[in-house]
Design a protein around this motif. Sequence first.
Motif, PDB file in Angstrom:
ATOM      1  N   MET A  35      56.395 -37.243  58.644  1.00 14.47           N
ATOM      2  CA  MET A  35      57.833 -37.271  58.339  1.00 14.47           C
ATOM      3  C   MET A  35      58.452 -38.630  58.664  1.00 14.47           C
ATOM      4  SD  MET A  35      59.096 -34.304  57.141  1.00 14.47           S
ATOM      5  CE  MET A  35      60.668 -33.785  57.797  1.00 14.47           C
ATOM      6  N   ALA A  36      57.763 -39.698  58.309  1.00 13.15           N
ATOM      7  CA  ALA A  36      58.381 -41.018  58.427  1.00 13.15           C
ATOM      8  C   ALA A  36      59.108 -41.306  57.111  1.00 13.15           C
ATOM      9  CB  ALA A  36      57.318 -42.066  58.705  1.00 13.15           C
ATOM     10  N   LEU A  48      57.347 -29.217  54.459  1.00 14.68           N
ATOM     11  CA  LEU A  48      57.482 -28.698  55.822  1.00 14.68           C
ATOM     12  C   LEU A  48      58.126 -27.310  55.800  1.00 14.68           C
ATOM     13  CD1 LEU A  48      57.455 -29.402  58.987  1.00 14.68           C
ATOM     14  CD2 LEU A  48      59.851 -29.954  58.648  1.00 14.68           C
ATOM     15  N   GLN A  67      55.616 -32.044  63.266  1.00 17.29           N
ATOM     16  CA  GLN A  67      55.895 -33.254  62.484  1.00 17.29           C
ATOM     17  C   GLN A  67      55.334 -34.470  63.204  1.00 17.29           C
ATOM     18  OE1 GLN A  67      60.136 -33.507  61.672  1.00 17.29           O
ATOM     19  NE2 GLN A  67      60.319 -31.287  61.746  1.00 17.29           N
ATOM     20  N   CYS A  70      54.434 -41.947  60.578  1.00 18.19           N
ATOM     21  CA  CYS A  70      53.651 -42.441  59.442  1.00 18.19           C
ATOM     22  C   CYS A  70      52.163 -42.330  59.754  1.00 18.19           C
ATOM     23  CB  CYS A  70      54.020 -43.893  59.169  1.00 18.19           C
ATOM     24  SG  CYS A  70      53.072 -44.628  57.846  1.00 18.19           S
TER      25      CYS A  70
ATOM     26  N   ASP B  11      65.893 -39.485  58.117  1.00 23.03           N
ATOM     27  CA  ASP B  11      65.001 -40.597  58.436  1.00 23.03           C
ATOM     28  C   ASP B  11      65.526 -41.422  59.608  1.00 23.03           C
ATOM     29  OD1 ASP B  11      62.887 -42.313  58.183  1.00 23.03           O
ATOM     30  OD2 ASP B  11      63.811 -43.508  56.599  1.00 23.03           O
ATOM     31  N   GLN B  14      65.439 -39.516  62.863  1.00 21.40           N
ATOM     32  CA  GLN B  14      64.072 -39.463  63.418  1.00 21.40           C
ATOM     33  C   GLN B  14      63.852 -40.678  64.336  1.00 21.40           C
ATOM     34  OE1 GLN B  14      61.781 -37.052  62.941  1.00 21.40           O
ATOM     35  NE2 GLN B  14      61.803 -36.288  60.854  1.00 21.40           N
ATOM     36  N   THR B  66      51.345 -48.636  62.014  1.00 23.81           N
ATOM     37  CA  THR B  66      50.383 -48.435  60.933  1.00 23.81           C
ATOM     38  C   THR B  66      50.564 -49.425  59.794  1.00 23.81           C
ATOM     39  OG1 THR B  66      51.909 -46.736  60.181  1.00 23.81           O
ATOM     40  CG2 THR B  66      49.940 -45.984  61.327  1.00 23.81           C
TER      41      THR B  66
END
Lengths: 122, 186
Positions: A35-36, A48, A67, A70, B11, B14, B66
């Motif tokens: 969930m990125a 989800l 969750q 990335c 987003d 988060q 990443t």
Amino acid sequence: MKSIQELNAIRERMQNLSKDRTVADEGTTRIVVGMATCGIAAGARPVLNALVEEVAKRNLKHVVVSQTGCIGMCKLEPIVEVFVPDQEKVTYVHMTAEKAVRVIAEHIVNNNPVKEFAVEEK
Amino acid sequence: MMREIALNILDVAQNSLSAQATEVKIIVKTDTKQNRLKIEIADNGKGMSEDFLKKVTDPFTTTRTTRKVGLGLPFFKDSALITGGKFDIKSKLNAGTTVTAEYVLDSIDRMPLGDIADTVIALIMAKDTVRIILNYSVDGQNFCFDTEQAREIMGDVPLSSYEVVTFLKEYINNGIKICNGGIVNL
């Protein structure tokens, strides 16, 4: 008009059930959704929701949906990783809500990974 | 690019969770007279240094390990600016971060607000210990949801349980609908 007080009834119902609520331990299957930014933009939120809904509908014990950020393969998002204890991780790519329902039925319930949605592990 | 403003909110919020925030406040304010839609996401997380703040909307700045690109804030910023709106981030190290985006409401380039309730629910499921406050208003008609209020009632039953989440989603959508004058998605 809905009232937040309606939660009282839900709490009472759930406290009676609380003995068999899933607590994550070594025997728990984990389903992890990326969930990125990449996942969300590709449509991870409905995936989800579908996973959580399906696990609840089938009343599956020892399964948790969580969750993560990335996973590192942004162009393959939405990505869902399934960790079944003592088995190799399966990574599902380009997921949709419909595919998620199949993964629950075939992989989680019948222990038969859906190869056509999975990415090849090296 | 995100398809809904609600996804941009998810987003960015988060990031608040990753910054160890214990409280995230989301304000969605529609003002039809001034023709503006204002979004604010404020957290009490670890904040950013001045240096990092200066380059944080640069796509080649990210905290992720990443990859070398981070598009969350650049997407959000751009989505507001293309409507002729504004975007701002204020942050203080060890105190928190506040992100504001202002959209021109009737701009053809403004993406739909989308499913705010779903965004709040996804945040609850991501980290069930964080306090999430939603303040939604349309022309002064106001709806407020606070996870503390729900936790007080639920006691030791987690909010992230399916039954609770299903109710909360309906409850939030109901509040939003009343503000919107009968429709869920504005």
